[in-house]
Every structure is written in C-alpha cells, then in structure tokens.
Design a protein around this motif. Structure first.
Motif, PDB file in Angstrom:
ATOM      1  N   ASN B  57       1.245   0.954   8.742  1.00 13.81           N
ATOM      2  CA  ASN B  57       2.358   0.048   8.484  1.00 13.81           C
ATOM      3  C   ASN B  57       1.863  -1.049   7.553  1.00 13.81           C
ATOM      4  O   ASN B  57       0.788  -1.608   7.768  1.00 13.81           O
ATOM      5  CB  ASN B  57       2.895  -0.555   9.791  1.00 13.81           C
ATOM      6  N   GLU B  58       2.662  -1.337   6.545  1.00 14.76           N
ATOM      7  CA  GLU B  58       2.222  -2.264   5.500  1.00 14.76           C
ATOM      8  C   GLU B  58       3.225  -3.399   5.354  1.00 14.76           C
ATOM      9  O   GLU B  58       4.445  -3.182   5.397  1.00 14.76           O
ATOM     10  CB  GLU B  58       2.107  -1.494   4.184  1.00 14.76           C
ATOM     11  N   VAL B  64      -1.812  -2.248   8.665  1.00  9.34           N
ATOM     12  CA  VAL B  64      -2.437  -1.824   9.917  1.00  9.34           C
ATOM     13  C   VAL B  64      -2.481  -0.302   9.932  1.00  9.34           C
ATOM     14  O   VAL B  64      -1.511   0.362   9.583  1.00  9.34           O
ATOM     15  CB  VAL B  64      -1.697  -2.393  11.152  1.00  9.34           C
ATOM     16  N   PHE B  65      -3.642   0.225  10.308  1.00  6.56           N
ATOM     17  CA  PHE B  65      -3.857   1.663  10.424  1.00  6.56           C
ATOM     18  C   PHE B  65      -4.107   1.998  11.884  1.00  6.56           C
ATOM     19  O   PHE B  65      -4.834   1.289  12.576  1.00  6.56           O
ATOM     20  CB  PHE B  65      -5.070   2.093   9.592  1.00  6.56           C
ATOM     21  N   LEU B  66      -3.519   3.102  12.340  1.00  5.16           N
ATOM     22  CA  LEU B  66      -3.701   3.537  13.713  1.00  5.16           C
ATOM     23  C   LEU B  66      -4.245   4.961  13.736  1.00  5.16           C
ATOM     24  O   LEU B  66      -3.662   5.860  13.126  1.00  5.16           O
ATOM     25  CB  LEU B  66      -2.376   3.479  14.473  1.00  5.16           C
ATOM     26  N   ASN B  67      -5.346   5.156  14.446  1.00  3.93           N
ATOM     27  CA  ASN B  67      -5.936   6.479  14.651  1.00  3.93           C
ATOM     28  C   ASN B  67      -5.877   6.761  16.151  1.00  3.93           C
ATOM     29  O   ASN B  67      -6.733   6.330  16.915  1.00  3.93           O
ATOM     30  CB  ASN B  67      -7.377   6.508  14.131  1.00  3.93           C
ATOM     31  N   LYS B  68      -4.836   7.488  16.563  1.00  3.05           N
ATOM     32  CA  LYS B  68      -4.616   7.697  17.996  1.00  3.05           C
ATOM     33  C   LYS B  68      -5.702   8.533  18.633  1.00  3.05           C
ATOM     34  O   LYS B  68      -6.100   8.289  19.776  1.00  3.05           O
ATOM     35  CB  LYS B  68      -3.242   8.337  18.225  1.00  3.05           C
ATOM     36  N   LEU B  75      -6.946  -3.663  10.885  1.00  6.35           N
ATOM     37  CA  LEU B  75      -6.095  -4.521  10.055  1.00  6.35           C
ATOM     38  C   LEU B  75      -6.831  -4.767   8.741  1.00  6.35           C
ATOM     39  O   LEU B  75      -7.980  -5.214   8.753  1.00  6.35           O
ATOM     40  CB  LEU B  75      -5.821  -5.854  10.754  1.00  6.35           C
ATOM     41  N   HIS B  76      -6.165  -4.441   7.629  1.00  7.27           N
ATOM     42  CA  HIS B  76      -6.727  -4.683   6.311  1.00  7.27           C
ATOM     43  C   HIS B  76      -5.977  -5.823   5.652  1.00  7.27           C
ATOM     44  O   HIS B  76      -4.724  -5.817   5.642  1.00  7.27           O
ATOM     45  CB  HIS B  76      -6.617  -3.426   5.437  1.00  7.27           C
ATOM     46  N   ILE B  77      -6.718  -6.753   5.101  1.00  8.29           N
ATOM     47  CA  ILE B  77      -6.114  -7.867   4.363  1.00  8.29           C
ATOM     48  C   ILE B  77      -6.690  -7.824   2.955  1.00  8.29           C
ATOM     49  O   ILE B  77      -7.908  -7.931   2.758  1.00  8.29           O
ATOM     50  CB  ILE B  77      -6.461  -9.226   5.014  1.00  8.29           C
ATOM     51  N   VAL B  78      -5.782  -7.633   1.982  1.00  2.00           N
ATOM     52  CA  VAL B  78      -6.288  -7.571   0.613  1.00  2.00           C
ATOM     53  C   VAL B  78      -5.251  -8.130  -0.367  1.00  2.00           C
ATOM     54  O   VAL B  78      -4.076  -7.756  -0.278  1.00  2.00           O
ATOM     55  CB  VAL B  78      -6.702  -6.122   0.235  1.00  2.00           C
TER      56      VAL B  78
END
Lengths: 116, 116
Positions: B57-58, B64-68, B75-78
């Motif tokens: 989700n961006e 945010v990336f989810l690897n179930k 969380l990536h901040i760029v």
C-alpha cells in the motif's frame, strides 16, 4: 475539539493515592480506547468502549484499574491506590467505528503519570 | 510474549535516502496492520495501513509492504526528510468474521533519525 483531548497532561501523585484521568474523544467517534506506555515499551492496550456497550476490561493490569464512559462520549480512567509501577504515559484513542478494515485509531497527547 | 516485534530500537538515515523500518509478528490471526509516527510529548499519529489481502500500500512518500508467509512488514520512506525524525510504531489487529477489531497490539517502536 478537532482531536482527542486528554487531561491532565501531567500528574504527579504519592503512592497509595487515587488518580483520575480524563479523555474527550473526537466528536462522532463511537469507539474509545485506553493504552499505557511504560518507559522503553510499546503501547499496551488496557480497555475499549463501543458506544454504550459494556467495555472489554480484559487488558486492565489489576482490579485497581477501572474505567467508565458516560453518555457514550467522555471517558475516565481511575487508578486506585497507585503504585510506582503505574508510572507511565496513559494514552486515549478514538475511532469512528469499532472494527472493520478502517479501524484507524486517533490518539490524544496522553497523560504522564508519575507515582512517587 | 511479544506478538509484534520491532527489533531495531533506532535507525539513522541520511536525508534524501530511503528509510526502511521493519516489523515482525507472531500471531497469524492478525489481518490488519498500521504504522504510527510519534513525536516527543505528542500522541501517535496514524501514517498508513494495510489489510492482509494486499501485499503493498502506497501513500505519497510512504509505502508499506506485507509478507504474510514470513509474518513481516516494512515501512519505506523515500526520500527521507528531516521532519521524518520520530519514533515509528508498528501495530496489528484482528478484524475477524464479526468485523470487530479491538485494541491494537503495538511493537516497541523504532527511533528514526534523519541526518542532514
């Protein structure tokens, strides 16, 4: 107000005294939550209210802790016979609804409780 | 028993670079995840969330990336900016078939420091 309001912002008390912490949620929000953040820890869930329903008290750490919510709005968290380990920041949050994929909780600034 | 873990207490990143904050969870029932940002003496502020039916989700500079399968989210901040310096909390909840999602379970937080 526009956000969640908590009072007092700081509270210093003596061991054994009772304290009351107040939370005024965002207008229209039906769900209200209390959390506690001890030093160096994450937020610990304490209790939540949904409208006028009976609260889920399962997160309260002891029977010295109680909370009520009057008229489905303002909530008071009461700690009786405070102990030094009760020292923490107590945070209140509210959300528009309970549950669902949009359970975004909005937090107040917290009450910093210091038990001497 | 910590169900949500943020193993890095602090992270230092140069301004303009990417900040990656990590979070692991153990409870496979969690199906909704949130990131909050907290400045000193303020309550946590909602940043971004993700449902377990998605893996990404961006929102602007935040993703945010989810690897179930790995029970891991990040969380990536760029690009990172000085105002991003704060404590970031990962939180998780269970929506459930009844639609109820009660108290959030938080990690202990990661203090992100953006260096000029």
């Amino acid at each position: 107000g526009a956000g969640v309001s908590q009072s007092p912002s700081n509270k210093v008390t003596e061991k054994g005294k009772d304290v009351e912490l107040r939370c005024d949620p965002i207008s229209g929000h039906t769900a209200l939550y209390w959390y506690r953040q001890s030093l160096g820890q994450g937020l610990e869930f304490l209790i939540y209210f949904q409208g006028n329903s009976a609260p889920d008290k399962s997160g309260l750490p002891s029977d010295r802790f109680s909370a009520e919510r009057t008229g489905g709005s303002v909530s008071t968290l009461t700690i009786q016979r405070t102990q030094q380990e009760d020292s923490a920041v107590y945070l209140c949050a509210s959300s528009l609804v309970r549950g669902g994929a949009k359970n975004i909780q909005y937090f107040g600034a917290g009450t910093r409780l210091s038990v001497l | 028993d910590q169900q949500v873990k943020q193993n890095s207490p602090s992270l230092s990143v140069q301004e303009g670079r990417i900040s990656i904050l990590n979070c692991d969870y153990t409870n496979s029932m969690f199906d909704y995840f949130l990131w909050y940002k907290k400045y000193p003496a303020e309550g946590p502020t909602f940043l971004i969330s993700i449902s377990s039916i998605k893996d990404k989700n961006e929102d602007g500079r935040f993703t945010v990336f989810l690897n179930k399968s790995a029970k891991h989210l990040s969380l990536h901040i760029v690009p990172s900016q000085p105002g991003d310096s704060a404590v970031y909390f990962c939180a998780a909840s269970v929506i459930g078939p009844g639609g109820g999602a009660d108290g959030l379970t938080f990690g202990k937080g990661t203090h992100l420091i953006i260096q000029p």
